[in-house]
Design an enzyme around this catalytic site. Structure first.
Site, PDB file in Angstrom:
ATOM      1  N   LYS A 137       0.847  -1.209   0.000  1.00  0.00           N
ATOM      2  CA  LYS A 137       0.000   0.000   0.000  1.00  0.00           C
ATOM      3  C   LYS A 137       0.876   1.250   0.000  1.00  0.00           C
ATOM      4  O   LYS A 137       0.724   2.126  -0.843  1.00  0.00           O
ATOM      5  CB  LYS A 137      -0.895   0.005   1.249  1.00  0.00           C
ATOM      6  CG  LYS A 137      -1.606   1.332   1.471  1.00  0.00           C
ATOM      7  CD  LYS A 137      -2.556   1.288   2.641  1.00  0.00           C
ATOM      8  CE  LYS A 137      -1.949   1.631   3.977  1.00  0.00           C
ATOM      9  NZ  LYS A 137      -1.739   3.074   4.195  1.00  0.00           N
ATOM     10  N   ASN A 138       1.798   1.327   0.959  1.00  0.00           N
ATOM     11  CA  ASN A 138       2.546   2.574   1.118  1.00  0.00           C
ATOM     12  C   ASN A 138       3.530   2.827  -0.019  1.00  0.00           C
ATOM     13  O   ASN A 138       3.821   3.976  -0.345  1.00  0.00           O
ATOM     14  CB  ASN A 138       3.273   2.585   2.459  1.00  0.00           C
ATOM     15  CG  ASN A 138       2.309   2.834   3.612  1.00  0.00           C
ATOM     16  OD1 ASN A 138       1.145   3.175   3.384  1.00  0.00           O
ATOM     17  ND2 ASN A 138       2.779   2.660   4.835  1.00  0.00           N
ATOM     18  N   CYS A 182      -5.371  12.957  11.867  1.00  0.00           N
ATOM     19  CA  CYS A 182      -6.055  11.675  11.804  1.00  0.00           C
ATOM     20  C   CYS A 182      -5.950  11.047  13.186  1.00  0.00           C
ATOM     21  O   CYS A 182      -5.371  11.635  14.093  1.00  0.00           O
ATOM     22  CB  CYS A 182      -5.465  10.776  10.735  1.00  0.00           C
ATOM     23  SG  CYS A 182      -3.824  10.231  11.102  1.00  0.00           S
ATOM     24  N   ARG A 237      -0.636  15.505  11.807  1.00  0.00           N
ATOM     25  CA  ARG A 237       0.338  15.090  10.798  1.00  0.00           C
ATOM     26  C   ARG A 237       0.564  16.263   9.845  1.00  0.00           C
ATOM     27  O   ARG A 237      -0.105  16.405   8.834  1.00  0.00           O
ATOM     28  CB  ARG A 237      -0.172  13.847  10.065  1.00  0.00           C
ATOM     29  CG  ARG A 237      -0.294  12.660  11.020  1.00  0.00           C
ATOM     30  CD  ARG A 237      -0.871  11.454  10.366  1.00  0.00           C
ATOM     31  NE  ARG A 237       0.049  10.794   9.454  1.00  0.00           N
ATOM     32  CZ  ARG A 237      -0.262   9.683   8.781  1.00  0.00           C
ATOM     33  NH1 ARG A 237      -1.453   9.144   8.909  1.00  0.00           N
ATOM     34  NH2 ARG A 237       0.613   9.123   7.970  1.00  0.00           N
ATOM     35  N   ARG A 274      -8.835  -0.340   4.451  1.00  0.00           N
ATOM     36  CA  ARG A 274      -7.926   0.669   3.901  1.00  0.00           C
ATOM     37  C   ARG A 274      -6.529   0.079   3.704  1.00  0.00           C
ATOM     38  O   ARG A 274      -5.753   0.620   2.911  1.00  0.00           O
ATOM     39  CB  ARG A 274      -7.837   1.873   4.840  1.00  0.00           C
ATOM     40  CG  ARG A 274      -9.121   2.701   4.890  1.00  0.00           C
ATOM     41  CD  ARG A 274      -8.866   4.029   5.576  1.00  0.00           C
ATOM     42  NE  ARG A 274      -7.531   4.488   5.215  1.00  0.00           N
ATOM     43  CZ  ARG A 274      -6.619   4.918   6.081  1.00  0.00           C
ATOM     44  NH1 ARG A 274      -6.880   4.971   7.359  1.00  0.00           N
ATOM     45  NH2 ARG A 274      -5.432   5.298   5.659  1.00  0.00           N
TER      46      ARG A 274
HETATM   47  C1  UD1 Z   1       4.120   7.229   6.044  1.00  0.00           C
HETATM   48  C2  UD1 Z   1       3.252   5.994   5.945  1.00  0.00           C
HETATM   49  C3  UD1 Z   1       2.593   5.692   7.283  1.00  0.00           C
HETATM   50  C4  UD1 Z   1       3.646   5.638   8.397  1.00  0.00           C
HETATM   51  C5  UD1 Z   1       4.492   6.890   8.387  1.00  0.00           C
HETATM   52  C6  UD1 Z   1       5.631   6.856   9.388  1.00  0.00           C
HETATM   53  C7  UD1 Z   1       2.492   6.127   3.661  1.00  0.00           C
HETATM   54  C8  UD1 Z   1       1.349   6.331   2.722  1.00  0.00           C
HETATM   55  N1  UD1 Z   1       2.223   6.237   4.958  1.00  0.00           N
HETATM   56  O1  UD1 Z   1       3.241   8.325   6.321  1.00  0.00           O
HETATM   57  O2  UD1 Z   1       1.905   4.450   7.174  1.00  0.00           O
HETATM   58  O3  UD1 Z   1       2.983   5.503   9.632  1.00  0.00           O
HETATM   59  O4  UD1 Z   1       5.074   7.076   7.072  1.00  0.00           O
HETATM   60  O5  UD1 Z   1       6.495   5.807   9.103  1.00  0.00           O
HETATM   61  O6  UD1 Z   1       3.598   5.819   3.258  1.00  0.00           O
HETATM   62  N2  UD1 Z   1       6.305  15.246   9.579  1.00  0.00           N
HETATM   63  C9  UD1 Z   1       6.475  16.585   9.810  1.00  0.00           C
HETATM   64  N3  UD1 Z   1       6.247  17.466   8.767  1.00  0.00           N
HETATM   65  C10 UD1 Z   1       5.877  17.054   7.523  1.00  0.00           C
HETATM   66  C11 UD1 Z   1       5.727  15.664   7.302  1.00  0.00           C
HETATM   67  C12 UD1 Z   1       5.934  14.788   8.348  1.00  0.00           C
HETATM   68  O7  UD1 Z   1       6.809  17.016  10.915  1.00  0.00           O
HETATM   69  O8  UD1 Z   1       5.714  17.885   6.621  1.00  0.00           O
HETATM   70  C13 UD1 Z   1       6.526  14.281  10.682  1.00  0.00           C
HETATM   71  C14 UD1 Z   1       5.297  13.431  10.977  1.00  0.00           C
HETATM   72  O9  UD1 Z   1       4.409  14.090  11.852  1.00  0.00           O
HETATM   73  C15 UD1 Z   1       5.913  12.170  11.567  1.00  0.00           C
HETATM   74  C16 UD1 Z   1       7.228  12.049  10.808  1.00  0.00           C
HETATM   75  O10 UD1 Z   1       7.499  13.349  10.267  1.00  0.00           O
HETATM   76  O11 UD1 Z   1       6.201  12.353  12.926  1.00  0.00           O
HETATM   77  C17 UD1 Z   1       7.204  11.028   9.683  1.00  0.00           C
HETATM   78  O12 UD1 Z   1       6.088  11.294   8.852  1.00  0.00           O
HETATM   79  P1  UD1 Z   1       6.036  10.863   7.321  1.00  0.00           P
HETATM   80  O13 UD1 Z   1       7.170   9.949   7.012  1.00  0.00           O
HETATM   81  O14 UD1 Z   1       5.857  12.065   6.480  1.00  0.00           O
HETATM   82  O15 UD1 Z   1       4.685  10.026   7.291  1.00  0.00           O
HETATM   83  P2  UD1 Z   1       3.748   9.804   6.041  1.00  0.00           P
HETATM   84  O16 UD1 Z   1       4.541   9.843   4.780  1.00  0.00           O
HETATM   85  O17 UD1 Z   1       2.549  10.677   6.173  1.00  0.00           O
END
Ligand code: UD1
Length: 408
Positions: free
Chosen positions: A22-23, A118, A123, A402
């Site tokens: 999925k991811n 969420c 996030r 999902r």
């Molecule tokens: C992806 C995964 C999700 C997983 C997460 C963390 C997908 C579709 N989803 O989510 O299943 O739980 O990685 O491994 O691949 N952050 C910031 N600012 C930003 C973006 C992120 O501070 O602009 C922080 C987030 O709050 C979190 C960390 O960075 O603490 C990692 O987040 P991120 O790797 O971006 O998660 P997703 O890509 O949303």
């Protein structure tokens, strides 16, 4: 509303194929927007609600989408494309924000609804916006929409590491903009996960020039255009890990096929400590043996190659049955413990303080009505139900659809 009724106590046996990731696949649908010559066909796709949401978004934007078979999608974005990803679709799934970089790179303008928080916490998308700004985009937030504009993106050097480590989502978004930027982009603090490497491999197959996949520095030479390809997505390490926990919690032995074992080192190492053993039989076949006893674990989630936050809830479910004390610390989403009170309803003894939870393992769980709150917490409750005495009713199982294709 749908629920699962799990009658605990059965042994699991046989062979089950792990689905496509999925991811890994979610940003790849967005990459289809970048292909102006030929269609992009992705294979080994999971059939999941999140995937259908992403394809609904692409169709809304003007991409022609078809399904050559149950686990493949063909996306043709050669025609004209709209610049707006509306709230009605983005609110269903935050990974929709992945279209921001590709739309901006292709059209010079993108409007994407801000994804909300969420169940697992706030996030933010600040790092996504920081990276696009570094490439020369003007970014603002208007009426709940991210609006990004740039006549021509220009390659730049930037650091995308956030307070909790690198961001997978920001790395993907900025990468998919930088591939069409003029000149060289260097992303420091890039995400290292195999899913990000898979995206780099896909983009390179589409004609991009990205080096450094799997390291914290990605170097991207911008190209004028990308083309479609036929690409098979990696398999889902979190689904595989969840099934491995199922072997441990039910004291079972079975075989996984299509299993991405080589990309699961942190998951498999903790399972080994916990008493669940995985043997590589070659060609994606893995024998999972949970017939020995369970042991307590200490586990801290961290960005790759650390322990994935997406496996924390499932491991906690199993640790409730391991004699001794297990400790779980969450550094990615400090509030990701919604499964704790539900596991307690099943008889577990768990104390949470701040971003840690301490589990006092015991020998028996007893079935109860429990409420699924997010995808991985739902999986943890189903796993616990497999081991609990009598019936466990897991409500709100739509979360599971999902992320797991036909988990039942
Ligand atoms: C992806 C995964 C999700 C997983 C997460 C963390 C997908 C579709 N989803 O989510 O299943 O739980 O990685 O491994 O691949 N952050 C910031 N600012 C930003 C973006 C992120 O501070 O602009 C922080 C987030 O709050 C979190 C960390 O960075 O603490 C990692 O987040 P991120 O790797 O971006 O998660 P997703 O890509 O949303």
């Amino acid at each position: 509303m749908d629920k699962f009724v799990v009658r605990g106590g059965a042994r699991l046996a046989g062979e089950v194929a792990v689905s496509g990731s999925k991811n890994a696949s979610l940003p790849m649908y967005a990459a289809a927007i970048l292909a102006t010559e030929g269609a992009l066909t992705l294979r080994n796709l999971p059939r999941l609600v999140d995937v259908f949401t992403m394809l609904e978004l692409l169709a809304h934007l003007g991409v022609e989408v078809s399904w050559p078979d149950d686990h493949a999608a063909t996306m043709n974005a050669a025609g004209s494309i709209k610049d707006t990803a509306p709230y009605e679709i983005v609110r269903k799934m935050r990974a929709s924000v992945n279209v921001l970089g590709p739309l901006l790179a292709r059209l010079g303008r993108a409007r994407v609804s801000l994804p909300g928080g969420c169940a697992i916490g706030t996030r933010p998308v600040d790092l996504h916006l920081k990276g696009l700004e570094a490439l020369g985009a003007e970014v603002s937030v208007e009426h709940g929409y991210i609006v990004a504009e740039a006549k021509q993106l220009i390659g730049a050097r930037m650091n995308l590491r956030g307070p909790n480590g690198p961001s997978r989502g920001a790395t993907a978004n900025v990468l998919m903009a930088a591939v069409l930027a003029k000149g060289t982009t260097v992303i420091e603090g890039a995400a290292l996960e195999p899913e990000t490497v898979d995206l780099c491999n896909l983009l390179n197959a589409m004609g991009a020039r990205i080096e450094g996949g799997g390291t914290s520095t990605l170097t991207i030479e911008g190209v004028a255009s990308l083309h479609g390809v036929d690409y098979s997505v990696m398999s889902d390490s979190i689904e595989a890990g969840t099934l491995m926990v199922a072997a441990g919690i039910t004291h079972s032995r079975f075989t996984l096929t299509n299993c991405p074992l080589g990309m699961m080192k942190p998951i498999v190492a903790k399972l080994d400590e916990a008493g669940v053993y995985c043997t590589d039989k070659g060609d994606g076949r893995v024998l999972v043996d949970g017939t020995g006893g369970l042991y307590p674990v200490e586990l801290t989630t961290a960005p790759w190659p650390g322990y994935p936050t997406d496996m924390q809830a499932q491991m906690m479910a199993m640790s409730t049955l391991a004699p001794g004390i297990s400790v779980f610390t969450e550094t990615i989403y400090p509030d990701r413990f919604m499964h704790v009170p539900e596991l307690v309803r099943l008889g577990a003894t768990i104390h949470r303080t701040g971003n840690s939870a301490v589990v006092h393992g015991m020998s028996q769980l007893s079935g109860a009505h429990v409420m699924a709150t997010d995808l991985r917490a739902s999986a943890a409750l189903v796993l616990a139900g497999l081991a609990a005495a009598d019936e466990t009713h897991v409500h709100r199982v739509y979360h599971l659809d999902r992320g797991y294709e036909g988990l039942e």
